[in-house]
Design a protein around this motif. Structure first.
Motif, PDB file in Angstrom:
ATOM      1  N   GLU A 166       6.588   1.526  -3.326  1.00 46.61           N
ATOM      2  CA  GLU A 166       7.234   0.239  -3.052  1.00 46.61           C
ATOM      3  C   GLU A 166       8.357  -0.019  -4.053  1.00 46.61           C
ATOM      4  O   GLU A 166       9.469  -0.411  -3.695  1.00 46.61           O
ATOM      5  CB  GLU A 166       6.171  -0.850  -3.170  1.00 46.61           C
ATOM      6  CG  GLU A 166       6.544  -2.199  -2.613  1.00 46.61           C
ATOM      7  CD  GLU A 166       5.369  -3.169  -2.716  1.00 46.61           C
ATOM      8  OE1 GLU A 166       5.639  -4.376  -2.842  1.00 46.61           O
ATOM      9  OE2 GLU A 166       4.210  -2.743  -2.670  1.00 46.61           O
ATOM     10  N   LYS A 186       8.566  -7.290   1.562  1.00 46.16           N
ATOM     11  CA  LYS A 186       7.359  -6.515   1.238  1.00 46.16           C
ATOM     12  C   LYS A 186       6.847  -6.888  -0.157  1.00 46.16           C
ATOM     13  O   LYS A 186       5.639  -7.059  -0.362  1.00 46.16           O
ATOM     14  CB  LYS A 186       7.690  -5.022   1.300  1.00 46.16           C
ATOM     15  CG  LYS A 186       6.554  -4.105   0.820  1.00 46.16           C
ATOM     16  CD  LYS A 186       5.369  -4.144   1.767  1.00 46.16           C
ATOM     17  CE  LYS A 186       4.205  -3.288   1.247  1.00 46.16           C
ATOM     18  NZ  LYS A 186       4.541  -1.864   1.163  1.00 46.16           N
ATOM     19  N   ASP A 229       5.471  -6.299   5.853  1.00 46.71           N
ATOM     20  CA  ASP A 229       5.781  -4.908   5.534  1.00 46.71           C
ATOM     21  C   ASP A 229       6.639  -4.330   6.658  1.00 46.71           C
ATOM     22  O   ASP A 229       6.134  -3.996   7.728  1.00 46.71           O
ATOM     23  CB  ASP A 229       4.487  -4.103   5.374  1.00 46.71           C
ATOM     24  CG  ASP A 229       4.763  -2.671   4.938  1.00 46.71           C
ATOM     25  OD1 ASP A 229       5.944  -2.321   4.726  1.00 46.71           O
ATOM     26  OD2 ASP A 229       3.792  -1.906   4.786  1.00 46.71           O
TER      27      ASP A 229
END
Length: 228
Positions: free
Chosen positions: A97, A197, A203
């Protein structure tokens, strides 16, 4: 390439410093940094889109780019594969991420795309040195949030800016202002999606959308060949 090398080194230095600082940051403060990076990503992504959309000569191109990029990315399962590869040795499971957000923040923008072109054509590294300063600060914050693994964004930036540098060296007209504008819109949208996110709002599988950055390039190549 001096400017690109300096920019890369600044990301490495910032990542190391941020990772060292992370050891003294309590979990609740780390969560606060996650939120801060999420909000910053939303702001930077929205700014890139709003700033460049009025300059776009093909406003629908970014929509097509995101749609095509998402389909290709989902078929290739880019997000899942990248996450499994990167998070294998990461206890928090959030390094992928952070890397996807960092890479987009470092690589998308006028400084990072036009900088190598100006460096190649005129030996002017002003944009790249400015970008290096910004990336040093950003990498420090990102590494203090996601850890030392953020250092892997540095070679990605080097290859990205190196590509623009080499293309400009080969052909002065290959990279137009129109192309940079369209790439900035698509990239800004991806940065905004990363922010969603980080804030746990949605997401969007941002990595699956990365092939969308190739669509404007292919469009302008086709435009140059066929003259439409």
């Amino acid at each position: 390439m001096v400017g690109t090398i300096v920019n890369t080194c600044c990301i490495i230095a910032g990542s190391i410093l941020g990772a060292v600082l992370k050891k003294g940051i309590k979990p609740q403060y780390q969560e606060a940094l996650f939120n801060a990076m999420g909000i910053a990503s939303l702001a930077l992504g929205a700014n890139a889109c709003v700033h460049n959309l009025p300059k776009s000569t093909v406003p629908v191109l970014f929509i097509i780019s995101l749609a095509v990029g998402s389909l290709v990315g989902y078929m290739l399962k880019l997000d899942d594969r990248f996450s499994r590869l990167v998070n294998r040795g990461d206890g928090s499971g959030r390094l992928a991420e952070g890397l996807s957000t960092g890479i987009l923040l470092y690589c998308i923008g006028t400084f990072s795309m036009l900088g190598p072109v100006l460096s190649a054509l005129h030996g002017d590294n002003t944009y790249l040195f400015t970008n290096a300063t910004l990336d040093f600060c950003s990498s420090m914050v990102l590494a203090s949030t996601f850890g030392i693994g953020m250092i892997w964004a540095a070679p990605v930036l080097f290859c990205w800016q190196g590509m623009f540098y080499m293309i400009a060296k080969i052909s002065e007209t290959a990279i137009s202002e129109e192309l940079v504008t369209e790439l900035s819109i698509v990239g800004g949208s991806l940065i905004l999606a990363s922010g969603l996110k980080l804030l746990n709002l949605r997401d969007c599988k941002t990595l699956n959308m990365l092939p969308g950055l190739l669509v404007p390039v292919l469009f302008f190549v086709a435009k140059g060949i066929f003259g439409f």
